[in-house]
Design an enzyme around this catalytic site. Structure first.
Site, short mmCIF file in Angstrom:
data_model
loop_
_atom_site.label_atom_id
_atom_site.label_comp_id
_atom_site.label_asym_id
_atom_site.label_seq_id
_atom_site.Cartn_x
_atom_site.Cartn_y
_atom_site.Cartn_z
N ASP A 157 0.60 -0.87 -0.14
CA ASP A 157 0.05 0.05 -0.33
C ASP A 157 1.14 1.44 0.31
O ASP A 157 1.17 0.99 0.29
CB ASP A 157 -0.60 0.35 1.41
CG ASP A 157 -2.57 0.64 0.92
OD1 ASP A 157 -2.13 1.32 0.22
OD2 ASP A 157 -3.17 0.10 1.38
N ARG A 214 -3.52 -1.33 -7.95
CA ARG A 214 -4.44 -0.62 -7.96
C ARG A 214 -4.72 1.00 -8.37
O ARG A 214 -3.28 1.65 -8.65
CB ARG A 214 -4.63 -0.34 -6.67
CG ARG A 214 -5.21 -1.47 -5.82
CD ARG A 214 -6.58 -2.49 -6.20
NE ARG A 214 -7.40 -0.86 -5.79
CZ ARG A 214 -7.95 -0.08 -4.55
NH1 ARG A 214 -7.49 -0.90 -3.24
NH2 ARG A 214 -8.48 0.57 -4.74
N ASP A 218 -10.58 2.79 -3.56
CA ASP A 218 -10.63 1.61 -2.84
C ASP A 218 -13.10 0.78 -2.77
O ASP A 218 -13.54 1.85 -2.69
CB ASP A 218 -10.54 1.07 -1.06
CG ASP A 218 -8.96 1.60 -0.89
OD1 ASP A 218 -8.36 0.94 -1.41
OD2 ASP A 218 -8.91 0.97 -0.13
#
Length: 406
Positions: A157, A214, A218
């Site tokens: 992340d 990503r 989210d």
């Protein structure tokens, strides 16, 4: 129920990069598996909610279910909140001792014993998004520790870090993974934080250093959240498609199928569009209590075959009718056929949607249509394919061209 069994990581070195680029030969097709975050979040209250807290029990029980229900040879991925708030005296990350008393190595061994791959979560910044220790000052040490633990998949992340540094920061993780002695699929959040910051991601560079990444928000357990992601992917597809392919994929986030919010039709819609996008198929649900209809969608071999197609071409949105709330998506396949999704965002009645052969990439006048959810032939069509689609649903077909010899 064994649709996932034939898929696995292929240790084939398809691309040759310099040593400072990702060099693991993995994710030749989009990764598939299960991830804890969307369903279980940062629930650490094992005293009052022992069945749903982030603990080794949850991951072991999920591994048991995946093995028993046919979700084999996939990843089972931990999320944030697995770690202790303190590193060891030697500077190593360590799991929370109450929730993971056996340690991460033994948990990885247990998951491997079920024929599954083991994935772990970390953060490039000073802290994870839930304020557990980050890796920015421990890159080499943490990557080697993950390799020693038997990690197969790493989600890195980007909380508590400056996105302006990512073009140097994430590649430093790549180099450490290359030097760890273990092949680990590398999932980055690199472009997502840059998009949120108004920056333009360098996808060519990202694809050199990450197996998947990503791009956007989210996903939340709602149809609205899912639609926003689908819209964003359609609106930005031209900038992403050139850099998707074997070993490096765009990631629109986890599958909600079998969780709380999506209906049967909406669940089919997500699975179909994720297959067209050549997206990682990462479930986030409670496999111990999943409805049979949701399990059947997730084990649909014909849709999975589209997702895992060896041509490795990311599909795209062909058309969007704002007035009628309908869309057409397509993806070329290795055998010369095309996967097509007719998608209705309507909330009233079934509606007929049409896909022109030329627009979806078929050069022939005639094609056979095979329904990938109903598992049956729909007949032969000329110039276009059309079908009636349920509200918030899809019809997904494989169109195979018919060639006539003179």
């Amino acid at each position: 129920m064994a649709a996932f069994r034939k898929y696995h990581f292929c240790f084939v070195f398809l691309f040759i990069f310099p040593t400072n680029a990702l060099d693991n030969g993995l994710a030749i097709t989009p990764p598939m598996g299960w991830m804890a975050w969307e369903r279980f979040r940062c629930n650490i209250d094992c005293k009052n909610d022992p069945e749903n807290c982030v603990s080794e029990k949850l991951f072991m029980q999920t591994a048991d279910r995946m093995a028993e229900d046919g979700f084999q040879r996939l990843d089972i991925n931990m999320s944030d909140c697995w770690a202790s708030h303190n590193r060891t005296l030697e500077g190593d990350l360590q799991p929370d001792p109450d929730r993971f008393p056996s340690g991460i190595k033994k948990l990885a061994d247990y998951i491997h014993s079920k024929g599954l791959k083991f994935g772990l979560y970390a953060d490039y910044g000073s802290h994870t998004c839930e304020r557990y220790p980050g890796s920015i000052d421990y890159i080499q040490q943490d990557m080697q520790l993950f390799a020693d633990w038997g990690v197969d998949y790493l989600k890195m992340d980007g909380c508590f870090a400056d996105p302006l540094t990512f073009e140097e920061g994430y590649p430093s993780v790549t180099r450490a993974l290359n030097e760890s002695g273990r092949h680990i699929v590398f999932s980055c959040s690199w472009p997502a934080y840059q998009v949120w910051g108004g920056m333009t991601p360098n996808y060519q560079l990202i694809a050199k250093h990450c197996n998947l990444w990503r791009n956007y928000n989210d996903i939340q357990d709602s149809w609205y959240s899912l639609i926003r992601i689908v819209e964003w992917y359609g609106d930005h597809q031209k900038e992403m498609i050139p850099f998707a392919g074997p070993g490096h994929w765009n990631d629109p986030d986890q599958l909600l199928i079998g969780d709380f919010s999506l209906s049967y039709e909406q669940s089919k819609s997500q699975f179909a569009i994720w297959a067209i996008l050549a997206a990682p198929l990462m479930m986030s649900n409670d496999l111990r209590n999943i409805p049979p209809w949701a399990r059947d969608i997730l084990l649909n071999k014909e849709v999975i075959d589209v997702n895992q197609d060896t041509l490795g071409k990311m599909g795209h949105r062909v058309s969007q009718n704002y007035r009628e709330f309908t869309e057409v998506w397509c993806r070329p396949l290795f055998d010369g056929s095309v996967a097509v999704v007719l998608f209705s965002r309507r909330a009233d009645q079934p509606y007929t949607i049409e896909a022109d052969f030329h627009e979806v990439g078929l050069s022939t006048m005639m094609a056979k249509a095979w329904d990938l959810f109903e598992h049956k032939s729909l007949g032969i069509f000329k110039k276009s394919f059309k079908a009636k689609v349920n509200p918030s649903g899809v019809v997904m077909v494989k169109l195979s061209p018919i060639h006539y010899e003179l």
